[in-house]
Write an enzyme that holds these catalytic residues in place. Structure first.
Site, PDB file in Angstrom:
ATOM      1  N   ASP A 102      29.498  26.021  57.489  1.00 27.29           N
ATOM      2  CA  ASP A 102      29.325  24.705  57.445  1.00 27.29           C
ATOM      3  C   ASP A 102      29.369  24.190  59.096  1.00 27.29           C
ATOM      4  OD1 ASP A 102      29.285  22.235  56.837  1.00 27.29           O
ATOM      5  OD2 ASP A 102      31.052  22.139  55.655  1.00 27.29           O
ATOM      6  N   PHE A 151      29.343  18.906  48.780  1.00 26.01           N
ATOM      7  CA  PHE A 151      30.427  19.869  48.721  1.00 26.01           C
ATOM      8  C   PHE A 151      30.363  20.670  47.409  1.00 26.01           C
ATOM      9  CE2 PHE A 151      34.933  20.708  47.185  1.00 26.01           C
ATOM     10  CZ  PHE A 151      35.340  20.824  48.348  1.00 26.01           C
TER      11      PHE A 151
END
Length: 180
Positions: A102, A151
Site C-alpha cells: 500500500d 480498505f
C-alpha cells in the site's frame, strides 16, 4: 462476516489462478538461485501457503512480524519489527511475500534492512498492489492484482484482527470501521 463486505474484489478462484501463474514465474526466475522466501506475518499466511505450493524449487522459508498498522485502517508510518528472522540471509536471494503493498513504507524499510544484512537480492511478491496509497515510490516485482484505494479484508488481510479467514478479498463496508 460476509454481510460486512461491500464488494468482492478478488474471488477465491482468482486467488488460486494468481498463485499458479506467479508460482511458475518465480520458479523460472529463481531456478539457479539460493532462494529464501520471507513471509511478513500475519497477513501473508494464506497467500504464502498457497503460493509456495506452486513454486517447483527447493527453498527455505522464514518469517518476520512487521507492522505499520497499529489498529485502525491507516498506516501509522512507524515500522515496528515485532519478530525478527531466525535465519541468516547473507548471500541469499530473498523473496518477500506480502499480502498487500500500500504505502510501501514497510516494504522499502525491510528491503533496505535485508540489503544491509547482506542479501544478494531482495524482491517482493504481493497478492495485492494498491499504488494509489503510495507514500514511498516502489513497484513490486510480482503482483497478483492491482486494486483501487479502498480498505480491503480477507485472505489474510484484517480489520482489528478479524476477517483474515475470508476465502476472498473484499472491500469492508465503512460503517463497520466508522463505529469504533
Amino acid at each position: 462476516m460476509h454481510k460486512d463486505i461491500a464488494e468482492i474484489l478478488v474471488t477465491e478462484q482468482e486467488i488460486q489462478d494468481i498463485c499458479t501463474s506467479m508460482g511458475k514465474e518465480i520458479a523460472a526466475d529463481y531456478k539457479d538461485k539460493n532462494l529464501i522466501i520471507v513471509g511478513l506475518l500475519k497477513g501473508c499466511v494464506p497467500f504464502l501457503a498457497d503460493l509456495t505450493r506452486k513454486i517447483d524449487l527447493k527453498f527455505d522459508i522464514a518469517y518476520m512480524s512487521v507492522s505499520s498498522y497499529h489498529g485502525g485502517i491507516a498506516s501509522s508510518g512507524d515500522v515496528k519489527i515485532k519478530m525478527d528472522l531466525d535465519i541468516s540471509i547473507k548471500g541469499r536471494d530473498v523473496l518477500i511475500v506480502e499480502d498487500i503493498v500500500d504505502t510501501a513504507n514497510t516494504i522499502v524499510t525491510i528491503m533496505e534492512l535485508f540489503k544491509h544484512r547482506g542479501a544478494s537480492s531482495v524482491k517482493i511478491a504481493t497478492l495485492l498492489d494498491k499504488p494509489e496509497g503510495r507514500i514511498k515510490p516502489y513497484e513490486p516485482e510480482y503482483v497478483g492484482r492491482v486494486i483501487p484505494k479502498a480498505f480491503v479484508v480477507g485472505y489474510g488481510l484484517d480489520y482489528d484482527e478479524m476477517y483474515r479467514n475470508l476465502p476472498y478479498v473484499g472491500i469492508l463496508k465503512p460503517e463497520v470501521y466508522n463505529t469504533k
